[in-house]
Design a protein around this motif. Structure first.
Motif, PDB file in Angstrom:
ATOM      1  N   MET A   1       0.823  -1.183   0.000  1.00 29.98           N
ATOM      2  CA  MET A   1       0.000   0.000   0.000  1.00 29.98           C
ATOM      3  C   MET A   1       0.870   1.251   0.000  1.00 29.98           C
ATOM      4  O   MET A   1       2.036   1.212   0.368  1.00 29.98           O
ATOM      5  CB  MET A   1      -0.916   0.011   1.215  1.00 29.98           C
ATOM      6  N   GLY A   2       0.253   2.345  -0.408  1.00 29.13           N
ATOM      7  CA  GLY A   2       1.021   3.545  -0.645  1.00 29.13           C
ATOM      8  C   GLY A   2       1.534   4.208   0.623  1.00 29.13           C
ATOM      9  O   GLY A   2       2.632   4.738   0.634  1.00 29.13           O
ATOM     10  N   SER A   3       0.779   4.193   1.700  1.00 27.16           N
ATOM     11  CA  SER A   3       1.170   4.915   2.905  1.00 27.16           C
ATOM     12  C   SER A   3       1.131   3.998   4.109  1.00 27.16           C
ATOM     13  O   SER A   3       0.495   2.940   4.100  1.00 27.16           O
ATOM     14  CB  SER A   3       0.238   6.113   3.135  1.00 27.16           C
ATOM     15  N   ILE A   4       1.846   4.436   5.153  1.00 29.10           N
ATOM     16  CA  ILE A   4       1.852   3.661   6.391  1.00 29.10           C
ATOM     17  C   ILE A   4       0.438   3.597   6.967  1.00 29.10           C
ATOM     18  O   ILE A   4       0.010   2.563   7.493  1.00 29.10           O
ATOM     19  CB  ILE A   4       2.823   4.300   7.409  1.00 29.10           C
ATOM     20  N   PHE A   5      -0.301   4.702   6.853  1.00 33.17           N
ATOM     21  CA  PHE A   5      -1.671   4.744   7.369  1.00 33.17           C
ATOM     22  C   PHE A   5      -2.553   3.730   6.655  1.00 33.17           C
ATOM     23  O   PHE A   5      -3.327   3.003   7.282  1.00 33.17           O
ATOM     24  CB  PHE A   5      -2.244   6.155   7.204  1.00 33.17           C
ATOM     25  N   THR A   6      -2.424   3.669   5.315  1.00 29.24           N
ATOM     26  CA  THR A   6      -3.226   2.713   4.548  1.00 29.24           C
ATOM     27  C   THR A   6      -2.844   1.282   4.886  1.00 29.24           C
ATOM     28  O   THR A   6      -3.705   0.407   4.982  1.00 29.24           O
ATOM     29  CB  THR A   6      -3.043   2.958   3.032  1.00 29.24           C
ATOM     30  N   THR A   7      -1.536   1.045   5.071  1.00 29.12           N
ATOM     31  CA  THR A   7      -1.080  -0.294   5.448  1.00 29.12           C
ATOM     32  C   THR A   7      -1.645  -0.689   6.809  1.00 29.12           C
ATOM     33  O   THR A   7      -2.061  -1.833   7.016  1.00 29.12           O
ATOM     34  CB  THR A   7       0.461  -0.334   5.499  1.00 29.12           C
ATOM     35  N   SER A 108      -7.970   2.706  -2.495  1.00 24.41           N
ATOM     36  CA  SER A 108      -6.609   3.247  -2.520  1.00 24.41           C
ATOM     37  C   SER A 108      -5.729   2.498  -3.523  1.00 24.41           C
ATOM     38  O   SER A 108      -4.966   3.118  -4.279  1.00 24.41           O
ATOM     39  CB  SER A 108      -5.982   3.164  -1.116  1.00 24.41           C
ATOM     40  N   LYS A 109      -5.846   1.180  -3.525  1.00 23.88           N
ATOM     41  CA  LYS A 109      -5.034   0.397  -4.449  1.00 23.88           C
ATOM     42  C   LYS A 109      -5.427   0.675  -5.895  1.00 23.88           C
ATOM     43  O   LYS A 109      -4.575   0.716  -6.788  1.00 23.88           O
ATOM     44  CB  LYS A 109      -5.183  -1.099  -4.144  1.00 23.88           C
ATOM     45  N   SER A 110      -6.713   0.892  -6.150  1.00 30.19           N
ATOM     46  CA  SER A 110      -7.187   1.179  -7.505  1.00 30.19           C
ATOM     47  C   SER A 110      -6.741   2.563  -7.961  1.00 30.19           C
ATOM     48  O   SER A 110      -6.403   2.767  -9.131  1.00 30.19           O
ATOM     49  CB  SER A 110      -8.714   1.066  -7.563  1.00 30.19           C
ATOM     50  N   ILE A 111      -6.730   3.515  -7.034  1.00 32.60           N
ATOM     51  CA  ILE A 111      -6.263   4.863  -7.358  1.00 32.60           C
ATOM     52  C   ILE A 111      -4.795   4.832  -7.756  1.00 32.60           C
ATOM     53  O   ILE A 111      -4.372   5.544  -8.679  1.00 32.60           O
ATOM     54  CB  ILE A 111      -6.494   5.812  -6.165  1.00 32.60           C
ATOM     55  N   GLU A 112      -4.003   4.005  -7.072  1.00 35.29           N
ATOM     56  CA  GLU A 112      -2.585   3.881  -7.397  1.00 35.29           C
ATOM     57  C   GLU A 112      -2.377   3.394  -8.829  1.00 35.29           C
ATOM     58  O   GLU A 112      -1.346   3.690  -9.442  1.00 35.29           O
ATOM     59  CB  GLU A 112      -1.913   2.905  -6.427  1.00 35.29           C
ATOM     60  N   MET A 113      -3.368   2.692  -9.375  1.00 39.83           N
ATOM     61  CA  MET A 113      -3.279   2.183 -10.742  1.00 39.83           C
ATOM     62  C   MET A 113      -3.932   3.139 -11.745  1.00 39.83           C
ATOM     63  O   MET A 113      -4.115   2.796 -12.912  1.00 39.83           O
ATOM     64  CB  MET A 113      -3.929   0.796 -10.816  1.00 39.83           C
ATOM     65  N   ASN A 114      -4.298   4.339 -11.258  1.00 41.94           N
ATOM     66  CA  ASN A 114      -4.867   5.390 -12.121  1.00 41.94           C
ATOM     67  C   ASN A 114      -6.152   4.949 -12.823  1.00 41.94           C
ATOM     68  O   ASN A 114      -6.383   5.285 -13.997  1.00 41.94           O
ATOM     69  CB  ASN A 114      -3.830   5.845 -13.156  1.00 41.94           C
TER      70      ASN A 114
END
Length: 214
Positions: A1-7, A108-114
């Protein structure tokens, strides 16, 4: 995941969703290993389907933390089952928290894939709800997703809340917190005030004919 908070949200979601699966399994007289598997499937099922749809390696195949977190959930359930299981809405509470947290993880994961916002909302809904569906099917229960309860719809609303927060340029952590809280709040309010979608009934038979289901 992108951030520690999301993880952190991901692992907390894994923990509480695993407990919801283990709690339901306890009523089916499964052994400890069987309960662990149900908890693991509950916690990883939605994310696995999401990753397969996104054509990426399922998250648990590259990180053993999810297996350990599910083990911690089983241990916590065994140690504190007298306190956990005496609450009448234990399953609802943990399932609802997991639903809210995992919805955000999927988005969040989908946003990371644009991906487009509507795809992100769908992936969030899948991440949050499919694990519970698999759990219920394995335990021979009618999935919550198919009942009149506000379930997947709460994920969808939470997804829209997520993107509204983005429009207002809120921080990622605050956006995730607000959206997850929205999912959880919708589920709790729906239970408290008995709010649910209309039930689709079958068409009553006439002239001696058998009833047809819509």
């Amino acid at each position: 995941m992108g951030s520690i908070f999301t993880t952190s949200i991901d692992l907390l979601g894994t923990f509480v969703f695993a407990i919801s699966g283990i709690k339901l399994a306890s009523g089916k007289q499964l052994d400890w290993f069987g309960a662990y598997l149900i908890g693991l499937v509950t916690a990883t099922g939605g994310g696995t389907v999401r990753d397969l749809l996104l054509d990426v390696t399922p998250f648990w195949m590259t990180d053993s933390t999810y297996f350990l977190t599910t083990g911690a959930a089983l241990l916590a359930t065994l140690l504190f089952k007298e306190k956990l299981f005496k609450w009448p809405n234990t399953l609802f509470l943990f399932d609802t928290i997991g639903l809210g947290l995992f919805t955000i993880v999927g988005i969040s994961k989908s946003i990371e894939m644009n991906l487009p916002f509507w795809v992100c909302i769908v992936m969030g809904t899948i991440t949050g709800s499919i694990g519970g569906v698999i759990r219920d099917v394995l335990l021979n229960e009618v999935p919550l997703l198919l009942r009149k309860d506000i379930y997947a719809l709460a994920c969808v609303v939470g997804g829209f809340v997520y993107f509204v927060c983005i429009r207002f340029d809120l921080s990622t952590s605050l956006t995730e917190l607000i959206a997850a809280s929205a999912v959880i709040a919708i589920r709790i309010i729906a239970l408290k005030f008995h709010i649910h979608l209309p039930v689709l009934h079958s068409i009553k038979a006439t002239n001696g004919d058998k009833a047809d289901n819509i």
